[in-house]
Enzyme design. Structure first.
Site, PDB file in Angstrom:
ATOM      1  N   ASP A  46      13.847 -28.285   4.951  1.00 15.98           N
ATOM      2  CA  ASP A  46      14.220 -28.369   6.367  1.00 15.98           C
ATOM      3  C   ASP A  46      14.031 -27.010   7.047  1.00 15.98           C
ATOM      4  O   ASP A  46      14.276 -26.868   8.248  1.00 15.98           O
ATOM      5  CB  ASP A  46      15.633 -28.936   6.555  1.00 15.98           C
ATOM      6  CG  ASP A  46      16.720 -28.101   5.920  1.00 15.98           C
ATOM      7  OD1 ASP A  46      16.392 -27.126   5.217  1.00 15.98           O
ATOM      8  OD2 ASP A  46      17.914 -28.417   6.124  1.00 15.98           O
ATOM      9  N   SER A  47      13.563 -26.020   6.285  1.00 15.67           N
ATOM     10  CA  SER A  47      13.111 -24.749   6.873  1.00 15.67           C
ATOM     11  C   SER A  47      12.016 -25.022   7.904  1.00 15.67           C
ATOM     12  O   SER A  47      11.694 -24.156   8.719  1.00 15.67           O
ATOM     13  CB  SER A  47      12.588 -23.807   5.787  1.00 15.67           C
ATOM     14  OG  SER A  47      11.657 -24.460   4.949  1.00 15.67           O
ATOM     15  N   ASP A  85      14.240 -32.235   1.521  1.00 13.48           N
ATOM     16  CA  ASP A  85      15.579 -31.917   2.023  1.00 13.48           C
ATOM     17  C   ASP A  85      16.167 -33.055   2.846  1.00 13.48           C
ATOM     18  O   ASP A  85      15.494 -33.615   3.723  1.00 13.48           O
ATOM     19  CB  ASP A  85      15.505 -30.681   2.946  1.00 13.48           C
ATOM     20  CG  ASP A  85      15.834 -29.406   2.210  1.00 13.48           C
ATOM     21  OD1 ASP A  85      16.605 -29.449   1.230  1.00 13.48           O
ATOM     22  OD2 ASP A  85      15.311 -28.355   2.615  1.00 13.48           O
ATOM     23  N   LYS A 114      17.052 -33.430  -1.786  1.00 15.85           N
ATOM     24  CA  LYS A 114      17.871 -32.225  -1.982  1.00 15.85           C
ATOM     25  C   LYS A 114      18.947 -32.172  -0.914  1.00 15.85           C
ATOM     26  O   LYS A 114      18.678 -32.459   0.256  1.00 15.85           O
ATOM     27  CB  LYS A 114      16.977 -30.979  -1.918  1.00 15.85           C
ATOM     28  CG  LYS A 114      17.769 -29.652  -1.992  1.00 15.85           C
ATOM     29  CD  LYS A 114      16.890 -28.478  -2.340  1.00 15.85           C
ATOM     30  CE  LYS A 114      16.256 -27.778  -1.176  1.00 15.85           C
ATOM     31  NZ  LYS A 114      17.206 -27.239  -0.186  1.00 15.85           N
ATOM     32  N   GLU A 116      22.673 -29.854   0.336  1.00 15.03           N
ATOM     33  CA  GLU A 116      23.383 -28.585   0.187  1.00 15.03           C
ATOM     34  C   GLU A 116      24.868 -28.816  -0.076  1.00 15.03           C
ATOM     35  O   GLU A 116      25.476 -29.694   0.540  1.00 15.03           O
ATOM     36  CB  GLU A 116      23.195 -27.740   1.461  1.00 15.03           C
ATOM     37  CG  GLU A 116      21.742 -27.363   1.694  1.00 15.03           C
ATOM     38  CD  GLU A 116      21.533 -26.509   2.955  1.00 15.03           C
ATOM     39  OE1 GLU A 116      22.527 -26.060   3.570  1.00 15.03           O
ATOM     40  OE2 GLU A 116      20.362 -26.292   3.302  1.00 15.03           O
ATOM     41  N   GLU A 183      20.411 -20.013  -3.817  1.00 11.13           N
ATOM     42  CA  GLU A 183      19.829 -19.198  -2.740  1.00 11.13           C
ATOM     43  C   GLU A 183      20.689 -17.961  -2.460  1.00 11.13           C
ATOM     44  O   GLU A 183      21.902 -18.069  -2.228  1.00 11.13           O
ATOM     45  CB  GLU A 183      19.679 -20.039  -1.454  1.00 11.13           C
ATOM     46  CG  GLU A 183      19.079 -19.219  -0.320  1.00 11.13           C
ATOM     47  CD  GLU A 183      18.500 -20.041   0.828  1.00 11.13           C
ATOM     48  OE1 GLU A 183      18.424 -21.286   0.722  1.00 11.13           O
ATOM     49  OE2 GLU A 183      18.116 -19.408   1.837  1.00 11.13           O
TER      50      GLU A 183
HETATM   51  O1  KIV Z   1      14.424 -25.575   3.451  1.00 12.68           O
HETATM   52  C1  KIV Z   1      13.917 -24.860   2.574  1.00 12.68           C
HETATM   53  O2  KIV Z   1      12.787 -24.409   2.658  1.00 12.68           O
HETATM   54  C2  KIV Z   1      14.741 -24.567   1.410  1.00 12.68           C
HETATM   55  C3  KIV Z   1      14.305 -23.449   0.516  1.00 12.68           C
HETATM   56  C4  KIV Z   1      14.446 -22.161   1.211  1.00 12.68           C
HETATM   57  C5  KIV Z   1      14.991 -23.465  -0.801  1.00 12.68           C
HETATM   58  O3  KIV Z   1      15.749 -25.172   1.199  1.00 12.68           O
END
Ligand code: KIV
Length: 265
Positions: A46-47, A85, A114, A116, A183
């Protein structure tokens, strides 16, 4: 066709000490380059809210965004495991988490989702894994909680924070998570955790002793507005995107990356 990376293969890599290499991808062209170069895990992070949409954080990313990017990335990945994510506020109840995770798997083509959080997510993780949806955890700095931290800060330096991170990773493993991202935590804490738990740890700003490493692909290519402390621009030393990705893979597999300058104490 090269054999698809499985969760079982990642667990075997942890046992034999072969480093797991991961990068983010958000579109089919980058995904194909990563996949062909031999990346083990392609992460649709989600970056993308920051590097594609130009937001200051990941909070505005939606299920529509993640499903779309997951679909176009997974279409291009023949070998790598595709981890996707779950966006902010998409897994607040067990029911909501299952509905959204299934959408990422069925419409997005995700192999693993994924999310958090540690102890507080254990129940949700158990309900997803109980329905056969593989889950990757994410502890340490959790970008979806950025407002609570008041900025992107290293986590786990105090005894209390370190205990919370350790308890979180243990709870995720007990709930059936197949791996966990660590992280921005001190390298010594990441090493302790990686030695203790049996599922693979994938570090970003967590030192060289994690079972694998992940970075945002734009950071590896020097395309981000700010280069984070834990990243390295591999394109600066090479002549093409393909070579830069190969150099990153080589550096992770041989433990040259991350060095102390990309890690935290
Ligand atoms: O969203 C993302 O790119 C991530 C990584 C930085 C681990 O969760």
């Amino acid at each position: 066709m090269t054999e698809k990376i499985t969760i079982a293969r990642l667990h075997e890599m942890k046992k034999t000490g072969e480093k797991i290499v991961s990068l983010t991808a958000y579109d089919a062209s980058f995904a194909r380059i990563l996949d062909t170069a031999g990346i083990d895990i392609t992460l649709v992070g989600d970056s993308l809210g920051m590097v594609l949409h130009g937001e200051d954080d990941t909070l505005a990313v939606s299920m529509e965004d993640m499903t779309y990017h997951s679909r176009i990335v997974s279409r291009a990945c023949q070998r790598s495991l595709v981890v996707v994510d779950m966006p902010h506020r998409s897994y607040e109840t067990g029911h909501q988490a299952c509905t959204n995770a299934l959408r990422l798997v069925e419409a997005g083509g995700a192999d693993v989702v994924k999310l958090e959080g540690g102890v507080e997510q254990a129940e949700t993780v158990a309900s997803l894994t109980g329905r056969g949806i593989p889950v990757c955890g994410h502890v340490g700095l959790q970008p979806q909680s950025i407002k609570e931290y008041g900025g992107y800060k290293v986590q786990g330096r105090s005894k209390e924070q370190a205990e919370r991170i350790l308890a979180g990773a243990r709870a995720l493993q007990a709930a059936g998570a197949c791996m966990v991202v660590l992280e921005c935590i001190p390298a010594a804490l990441a090493q302790r955790l990686s030695n203790e738990i049996t599922i693979p740890t994938i570090g970003i700003g967590a030192g060289v002793n994690c079972d694998g490493q992940v970075l945002v692909v734009y950071d590896v290519l020097g395309l981000s507005a700010r280069s984070p402390h834990m990243a390295k621009n591999f394109l600066a030393e090479t002549g093409s995107i393909q070579e830069a990705v190969q150099q990153y893979i080589r550096a992770v597999k041989t433990r040259e990356f991350p060095g102390p300058e990309h890690s935290f104490e």
